[in-house]
Design a protein around this motif. Structure first.
Motif, short mmCIF file in Angstrom:
data_model
loop_
_atom_site.label_atom_id
_atom_site.label_comp_id
_atom_site.label_asym_id
_atom_site.label_seq_id
_atom_site.Cartn_x
_atom_site.Cartn_y
_atom_site.Cartn_z
N SER A 186 0.82 -1.21 0.00
CA SER A 186 0.00 0.00 0.00
C SER A 186 0.85 1.27 0.00
O SER A 186 0.32 2.37 -0.13
CB SER A 186 -0.96 0.00 1.20
N LEU A 187 2.17 1.12 0.14
CA LEU A 187 3.04 2.30 0.11
C LEU A 187 2.95 3.05 -1.22
O LEU A 187 3.16 4.25 -1.28
CB LEU A 187 4.50 1.89 0.35
N LEU A 188 2.63 2.32 -2.29
CA LEU A 188 2.52 2.97 -3.60
C LEU A 188 1.48 4.10 -3.58
O LEU A 188 1.62 5.09 -4.28
CB LEU A 188 2.14 1.95 -4.68
N ASP A 189 0.46 3.94 -2.75
CA ASP A 189 -0.61 4.95 -2.68
C ASP A 189 -0.15 6.24 -2.00
O ASP A 189 -0.86 7.24 -2.02
CB ASP A 189 -1.81 4.41 -1.90
N GLN A 190 1.01 6.19 -1.34
CA GLN A 190 1.47 7.35 -0.57
C GLN A 190 2.28 8.33 -1.42
O GLN A 190 2.64 9.40 -0.97
CB GLN A 190 2.35 6.91 0.62
N ALA A 191 2.63 7.93 -2.66
CA ALA A 191 3.48 8.78 -3.49
C ALA A 191 2.73 10.04 -3.91
O ALA A 191 1.51 9.99 -4.13
CB ALA A 191 3.95 8.00 -4.71
N PRO A 192 3.42 11.18 -4.05
CA PRO A 192 2.76 12.40 -4.54
C PRO A 192 2.14 12.13 -5.91
O PRO A 192 2.69 11.35 -6.69
CB PRO A 192 3.92 13.40 -4.66
N PHE A 193 1.00 12.77 -6.22
CA PHE A 193 0.27 12.41 -7.45
C PHE A 193 1.08 12.67 -8.72
O PHE A 193 0.91 12.02 -9.73
CB PHE A 193 -1.09 13.12 -7.50
N ASP A 194 2.04 13.63 -8.65
CA ASP A 194 2.82 13.93 -9.85
C ASP A 194 4.17 13.20 -9.90
O ASP A 194 4.99 13.45 -10.78
CB ASP A 194 3.05 15.44 -9.97
N ALA A 195 4.40 12.28 -8.96
CA ALA A 195 5.67 11.52 -8.98
C ALA A 195 5.46 10.25 -9.80
O ALA A 195 4.61 9.43 -9.46
CB ALA A 195 6.09 11.17 -7.56
N PRO A 196 6.25 10.06 -10.88
CA PRO A 196 6.09 8.83 -11.64
C PRO A 196 6.50 7.62 -10.81
O PRO A 196 7.30 7.73 -9.88
CB PRO A 196 7.06 9.00 -12.82
N CYS A 197 5.93 6.47 -11.16
CA CYS A 197 6.27 5.22 -10.46
C CYS A 197 6.66 4.18 -11.51
O CYS A 197 5.93 3.97 -12.48
CB CYS A 197 5.07 4.75 -9.65
N VAL A 198 7.83 3.58 -11.34
CA VAL A 198 8.33 2.57 -12.29
C VAL A 198 8.51 1.25 -11.54
O VAL A 198 9.07 1.23 -10.44
CB VAL A 198 9.70 2.99 -12.89
N LEU A 199 8.03 0.17 -12.16
CA LEU A 199 8.15 -1.16 -11.54
C LEU A 199 9.10 -2.01 -12.38
O LEU A 199 8.86 -2.22 -13.58
CB LEU A 199 6.75 -1.79 -11.49
N VAL A 200 10.19 -2.48 -11.78
CA VAL A 200 11.14 -3.35 -12.48
C VAL A 200 10.98 -4.77 -11.93
O VAL A 200 11.27 -5.02 -10.75
CB VAL A 200 12.61 -2.89 -12.26
N ASP A 201 10.52 -5.67 -12.76
CA ASP A 201 10.25 -7.05 -12.33
C ASP A 201 9.96 -7.84 -13.61
O ASP A 201 9.24 -7.35 -14.48
CB ASP A 201 9.01 -7.05 -11.41
N PRO A 202 10.52 -9.05 -13.75
CA PRO A 202 10.23 -9.80 -14.98
C PRO A 202 8.74 -10.10 -15.12
O PRO A 202 8.26 -10.37 -16.22
CB PRO A 202 11.04 -11.09 -14.81
N GLU A 203 8.02 -10.03 -14.01
CA GLU A 203 6.56 -10.27 -14.04
C GLU A 203 5.78 -8.97 -13.94
O GLU A 203 4.61 -8.98 -13.58
CB GLU A 203 6.14 -11.18 -12.88
N ALA A 204 6.41 -7.85 -14.27
CA ALA A 204 5.77 -6.56 -14.03
C ALA A 204 4.42 -6.43 -14.75
O ALA A 204 3.51 -5.76 -14.27
CB ALA A 204 6.69 -5.42 -14.47
N HIS A 205 4.29 -7.11 -15.89
CA HIS A 205 3.04 -7.01 -16.64
C HIS A 205 1.85 -7.54 -15.83
O HIS A 205 0.72 -7.12 -16.01
CB HIS A 205 3.15 -7.76 -17.97
N VAL A 206 2.13 -8.46 -14.92
CA VAL A 206 1.05 -9.03 -14.11
C VAL A 206 0.75 -8.13 -12.91
O VAL A 206 -0.38 -8.01 -12.45
CB VAL A 206 1.47 -10.43 -13.56
N LEU A 207 1.83 -7.51 -12.39
CA LEU A 207 1.73 -6.91 -11.07
C LEU A 207 1.36 -5.43 -11.05
O LEU A 207 0.82 -4.94 -10.07
CB LEU A 207 3.10 -7.02 -10.37
N ALA A 208 1.70 -4.70 -12.14
CA ALA A 208 1.64 -3.24 -12.06
C ALA A 208 0.22 -2.72 -11.86
O ALA A 208 -0.67 -3.02 -12.65
CB ALA A 208 2.23 -2.64 -13.33
N PRO A 209 0.02 -1.93 -10.82
CA PRO A 209 -1.27 -1.26 -10.67
C PRO A 209 -1.42 -0.17 -11.74
O PRO A 209 -0.42 0.23 -12.34
CB PRO A 209 -1.19 -0.64 -9.27
#
Ligand code: NAD
Length: 244
Positions: A186-209
């Motif tokens: 749930s930490l992802l929800d705490q980021a400022p609305f204008d801060a980009p979020c990048v997910l690095v994971d071989p399974e990122a296509h499944v996981l990314a909100p």
């Protein structure tokens, strides 16, 4: 005059960033966790039922951590910090590979396997007696020592601090986590609305909100590639060329 603004990278890491260092992820079908169901080694109930077994399990995991070395992903994050970026790492990992790579600003959400703590007072930390913990090793209040690890079903002591750090991110980088364990995910929800979020994971296509940029790569390749872009330009941004 205040200090000039230094770009603030906040990194949330999970077991996947240590996989290329030889430490199995939690969900890998082989290895340590596969032979040891969570409820038998990583819960307060397991500890009450069979502390010897829990201590033996963490001894094995500790050996694995001691043998492991930081990989290219840990090292790239430390190098970015050395270059003058403000880098805050929030890790779900209990290993010390970020620190050994040279990162100085690491918050361990789920504790640190290379430390012991009191069973009655979570604030009382100790170095490991004789490199491990045995039944009969006591804290200063006379209670049994346990690994300084947050077990399933326990509160996460530094969660409020982690929320505050994520709230100050210019870019949030999430590496090698299935985002299945709460409250860390749930930490992802705490980021400022204008801060980009990048997910690095071989399974990122499944996981990314929604709203998160996916980089479907292993940490040892994807993280150094991002860091090279940021070092070259002196700013944090999402390079479209890296995405597939
Ligand atoms: P997880 O096992 O649930 O997820 C691991 C993620 O890493 C998966 O999404 C997988 O696709 C990805 N991954 C695998 N190899 C990768 C690589 N080379 N590069 C990038 N990503 C890769 O782990 P989690 O989300 O961290 O949560 C599980 C819990 O287990 C946490 O509480 C954590 O504390 C604990 N844990 C810690 C360690 C450690 O300290 N190194 C190891 C195992 C589990």
């Amino acid at each position: 005059m205040g200090e000039p603004h230094r770009p603030h990278l906040v990194v949330l890491t999970g077991a996947g960033i240590s996989a290329e260092s030889g430490i199995q992820t939690f969900r890998a079908s082989d290895g340590l966790w596969a032979d040891h169901p969570i409820e038998e080694v990583a819960t307060p109930e397991a500890w009450r039922r069979d502390p010897e077994r829990v201590l033996r399990f963490y001894d094995q995991r500790r050996d694995q951590v001691r043998r492991a070395r930081p990989n290219a992903a840990h090292k790239a994050l430390a190098a970015l910090e050395k270059r003058g970026f403000r880098v805050s790492i929030i890790t779900q990992n209990i290993d010390d590979l970020h620190e050994r790579a040279g990162s100085r600003n690491v918050l361990h959400l789920h504790g640190e396997i290379l430390k012991a703590r009191s069973t009655v007072d979570p604030r009382m930390h100790y170095p490991l007696p004789r490199g491990g913990i045995a039944v009969g090793d006591l804290c200063d209040k006379g209670s049994q020592l346990r690994p300084d690890v947050v077990w399933f079903g326990e509160a996460v002591p530094h969660f409020a601090d982690a929320c505050e750090i994520v709230g100050e991110a210019d870019l949030l980088l999430v590496v090698g986590t299935s985002l299945a364990v709460m409250p860390a995910a749930s930490l992802l929800d705490q980021a400022p609305f204008d801060a980009p979020c990048v997910l690095v994971d071989p399974e990122a296509h499944v996981l990314a909100p929604p709203g998160v940029t996916r980089l479907n790569q292993f940490a040892g390749k994807g993280v150094p590639a991002l860091v090279r872009h940021w070092q070259r330009e002196g700013r944090l941004w999402v390079p479209e060329t890296l995405l597939d």
